[in-house]
Design an enzyme around this catalytic site. Structure first.
Site, PDB file in Angstrom:
ATOM      1  N   ASP A  85      55.985 -64.916   6.040  1.00 56.20           N
ATOM      2  CA  ASP A  85      55.602 -65.219   4.665  1.00 56.20           C
ATOM      3  C   ASP A  85      55.922 -64.024   3.780  1.00 56.20           C
ATOM      4  O   ASP A  85      55.565 -62.880   4.114  1.00 56.20           O
ATOM      5  CB  ASP A  85      54.107 -65.544   4.599  1.00 56.20           C
ATOM      6  CG  ASP A  85      53.674 -66.017   3.222  1.00 56.20           C
ATOM      7  OD1 ASP A  85      53.873 -67.208   2.924  1.00 56.20           O
ATOM      8  OD2 ASP A  85      53.160 -65.197   2.437  1.00 56.20           O
ATOM      9  N   ASN A  93      57.000 -63.871  -8.957  1.00 52.13           N
ATOM     10  CA  ASN A  93      57.278 -64.967  -9.894  1.00 52.13           C
ATOM     11  C   ASN A  93      56.596 -64.740 -11.239  1.00 52.13           C
ATOM     12  O   ASN A  93      57.190 -64.976 -12.301  1.00 52.13           O
ATOM     13  CB  ASN A  93      56.807 -66.296  -9.308  1.00 52.13           C
ATOM     14  CG  ASN A  93      57.755 -66.842  -8.254  1.00 52.13           C
ATOM     15  OD1 ASN A  93      58.960 -66.630  -8.332  1.00 52.13           O
ATOM     16  ND2 ASN A  93      57.220 -67.552  -7.280  1.00 52.13           N
ATOM     17  N   HIS A  98      60.578 -66.932 -12.140  1.00 52.35           N
ATOM     18  CA  HIS A  98      60.898 -67.723 -10.953  1.00 52.35           C
ATOM     19  C   HIS A  98      62.362 -67.572 -10.523  1.00 52.35           C
ATOM     20  O   HIS A  98      62.666 -67.719  -9.336  1.00 52.35           O
ATOM     21  CB  HIS A  98      60.575 -69.201 -11.211  1.00 52.35           C
ATOM     22  CG  HIS A  98      59.106 -69.482 -11.259  1.00 52.35           C
ATOM     23  ND1 HIS A  98      58.368 -69.752 -10.130  1.00 52.35           N
ATOM     24  CD2 HIS A  98      58.232 -69.506 -12.299  1.00 52.35           C
ATOM     25  CE1 HIS A  98      57.107 -69.958 -10.463  1.00 52.35           C
ATOM     26  NE2 HIS A  98      56.996 -69.805 -11.771  1.00 52.35           N
ATOM     27  N   ASP A 102      63.345 -66.667  -6.833  1.00 50.83           N
ATOM     28  CA  ASP A 102      64.331 -67.378  -6.023  1.00 50.83           C
ATOM     29  C   ASP A 102      65.369 -66.412  -5.452  1.00 50.83           C
ATOM     30  O   ASP A 102      65.810 -66.557  -4.303  1.00 50.83           O
ATOM     31  CB  ASP A 102      65.047 -68.441  -6.860  1.00 50.83           C
ATOM     32  CG  ASP A 102      64.166 -69.652  -7.140  1.00 50.83           C
ATOM     33  OD1 ASP A 102      63.091 -69.776  -6.516  1.00 50.83           O
ATOM     34  OD2 ASP A 102      64.565 -70.484  -7.985  1.00 50.83           O
ATOM     35  N   GLU A 128      57.519 -70.076   0.246  1.00 47.97           N
ATOM     36  CA  GLU A 128      58.012 -68.745   0.603  1.00 47.97           C
ATOM     37  C   GLU A 128      57.745 -68.446   2.068  1.00 47.97           C
ATOM     38  O   GLU A 128      57.749 -67.302   2.499  1.00 47.97           O
ATOM     39  CB  GLU A 128      57.373 -67.671  -0.289  1.00 47.97           C
ATOM     40  CG  GLU A 128      55.904 -67.414  -0.051  1.00 47.97           C
ATOM     41  CD  GLU A 128      54.976 -68.314  -0.868  1.00 47.97           C
ATOM     42  OE1 GLU A 128      53.801 -67.951  -1.010  1.00 47.97           O
ATOM     43  OE2 GLU A 128      55.429 -69.372  -1.348  1.00 47.97           O
TER      44      GLU A 128
END
Length: 212
Positions: A85, A93, A98, A102, A128
């Protein structure tokens, strides 16, 4: 005349049986039938690949993982499993947007694919959250690969001031006395332990590999 009378109908029948579509009889030749079937085969293969691949990262997706784990369990194969994770992903973010989130996820994924190669498949399990399957029983080698990946991500220099990325993970061997849910639960518990101990670590059994 013989070709037109016998071969073309035969080609049409074969094509219809294999593809469910009737071609134009005027253009029915071995060449264009073969080309059409080849094109359709490529499209089907592409669609099949897309159905098990995560669009953003290029990793296998959760659907593929849900197929591979039961197959390994039913075959009674030795394997290790890691659940990973990204640390503080929500903050990335929130602070950087965002799009940059990404980008971080794609970089982590790309790094993992380079290090793991074709031997150890990586999956995007959730937003994630990633998963890795290691087929075999070489625990030390697998841990070394995970830590090489982890360190490479943690040492990445980003152009954005204050941006950093890392991940934590839970790593365990499959036990033939457990099912899929139990395996995921153990890996998730170890992942939580790695987070609790300060993140950017891989927890396995009762020990932790430290940050390098």
């Amino acid at each position: 005349m013989v070709m037109s009378t016998y071969i073309k109908p035969l080609l049409t029948t074969i094509y219809m049986q294999s593809n469910g579509i009737e071609i134009k009889k005027k253009n029915a030749t071995f060449e264009n039938v073969s080309e059409t079937i080849s094109d359709k085969s490529k499209k089907l293969k592409s669609a099949s690949t897309a159905s098990i691949t995560d669009e953003l990262t290029g990793l296998f997706n959760r659907r593929k993982l849900s197929l591979d784990i039961p197959t390994l369990i039913s075959s009674d194969s030795d394997f290790f499993f890691a659940l990973l994770d990204l640390d503080n992903f929500k903050s990335i973010n929130d602070v950087f947007g965002h799009v940059k989130g990404d980008s971080a996820l794609k970089y982590v994924s790309m790094s993992g694919m380079e290090i793991m190669g074709n031997n150890h498949p990586i999956y995007r399990y959730g937003g994630e959250e990633l998963a890795v399957i290691f087929k075999g029983n070489d625990k030390n080698e697998y841990l070394q690969l995970l830590n090489t990946w982890r360190v490479q991500v943690a040492h990445k220099k980003w152009r954005e001031k204050g941006l950093s990325a890392s991940f934590s993970g839970g790593f365990c061997a499959y036990s033939n006395s457990e099912g899929e849910e139990q395996l995921f639960a153990r890996a998730d518990k170890l992942l939580y332990e790695a987070k609790r101990r300060g993140k950017n670590k891989i927890a396995h059994h009762q020990s932790l590999s430290q940050v390098i």
